[in-house]
Design a protein around this motif. Structure first.
Motif, PDB file in Angstrom:
ATOM      1  N   LEU A   4       2.571  10.606  23.491  1.00 33.30           N
ATOM      2  CA  LEU A   4       3.156   9.354  24.164  1.00 33.30           C
ATOM      3  C   LEU A   4       3.641   8.417  23.138  1.00 33.30           C
ATOM      4  N   ILE A   5       2.947   8.197  21.793  1.00 32.24           N
ATOM      5  CA  ILE A   5       3.556   7.279  20.697  1.00 32.24           C
ATOM      6  C   ILE A   5       4.971   8.011  20.462  1.00 32.24           C
ATOM      7  N   VAL A   6       4.891   9.269  19.973  1.00 30.76           N
ATOM      8  CA  VAL A   6       6.017   9.767  19.547  1.00 30.76           C
ATOM      9  C   VAL A   6       7.270   9.897  20.618  1.00 30.76           C
ATOM     10  N   LEU A   7       7.051   9.664  21.835  1.00 28.93           N
ATOM     11  CA  LEU A   7       7.884   9.725  22.724  1.00 28.93           C
ATOM     12  C   LEU A   7       8.545   8.061  22.684  1.00 28.93           C
ATOM     13  N   ALA A   8       7.677   7.105  22.608  1.00 26.01           N
ATOM     14  CA  ALA A   8       8.090   5.640  22.753  1.00 26.01           C
ATOM     15  C   ALA A   8       8.819   5.728  21.358  1.00 26.01           C
ATOM     16  N   MET A   9       8.558   5.981  20.289  1.00 25.64           N
ATOM     17  CA  MET A   9       9.057   5.933  18.998  1.00 25.64           C
ATOM     18  C   MET A   9      10.774   6.562  19.219  1.00 25.64           C
ATOM     19  N   ALA A  10      10.847   7.723  19.599  1.00 23.83           N
ATOM     20  CA  ALA A  10      11.994   8.331  19.974  1.00 23.83           C
ATOM     21  C   ALA A  10      12.998   7.389  20.930  1.00 23.83           C
ATOM     22  N   VAL A  11      12.467   7.061  21.859  1.00 19.09           N
ATOM     23  CA  VAL A  11      13.265   6.297  22.667  1.00 19.09           C
ATOM     24  C   VAL A  11      13.631   4.906  22.184  1.00 19.09           C
TER      25      VAL A  11
END
Length: 131
Positions: A4-11
């Protein structure tokens, strides 16, 4: 949780990259049409604001007091809007031009009115109304 953290950073990264992009453009001066500057209130002036990522093409635009001003916005990079504080002038994605009378001398802040990324808060210029 890590996914979830990686996805948020990617967005966030995708948003920052899409709003950024730095391409230097040649600076075009504000154009004047109508009667010569200083010829009185019958004169009119066209001012073209060219917006790219986090900057306008000029640090300041000068107009003469008493003239009708036609201001237009061209977006070279990104999506931008314009608000001129103290003159009730607002341009956005739908409204690209506005006309007003510059009847009070002074310096007015031109700001970007559409959040355009990490440099949005520093996207400013000046409109100087002189006699």
């Amino acid at each position: 949780m890590k996914k979830l953290i990686v996805l948020a950073m990617a967005v966030c990264l995708v948003f920052a990259i899409s709003a950024c992009g730095k391409k230097e453009e040649a600076k075009a001066p504000a154009t004047t049409t109508g009667a010569a500057a200083g010829a009185g209130s019958a004169a009119s002036q066209d001012v073209k604001l060219v917006a790219s990522n986090f900057k306008f093409d000029q640090a300041e635009y000068k107009v003469k007091k008493g003239q009708d001003i036609k201001i237009s916005l061209e977006n070279k990079e990104g999506m931008h809007g314009v608000e001129i504080k103290g003159l009730s002038v607002k341009l956005d994605g739908n409204t690209k031009t506005a006309t007003f009378k510059a009847d009070k001398e002074g310096t007015y802040d031109i700001i970007c009115s559409i959040p355009c990324g990490q440099g949005h808060m520093t996207m400013k210029s000046k409109l100087i109304v002189e006699s």
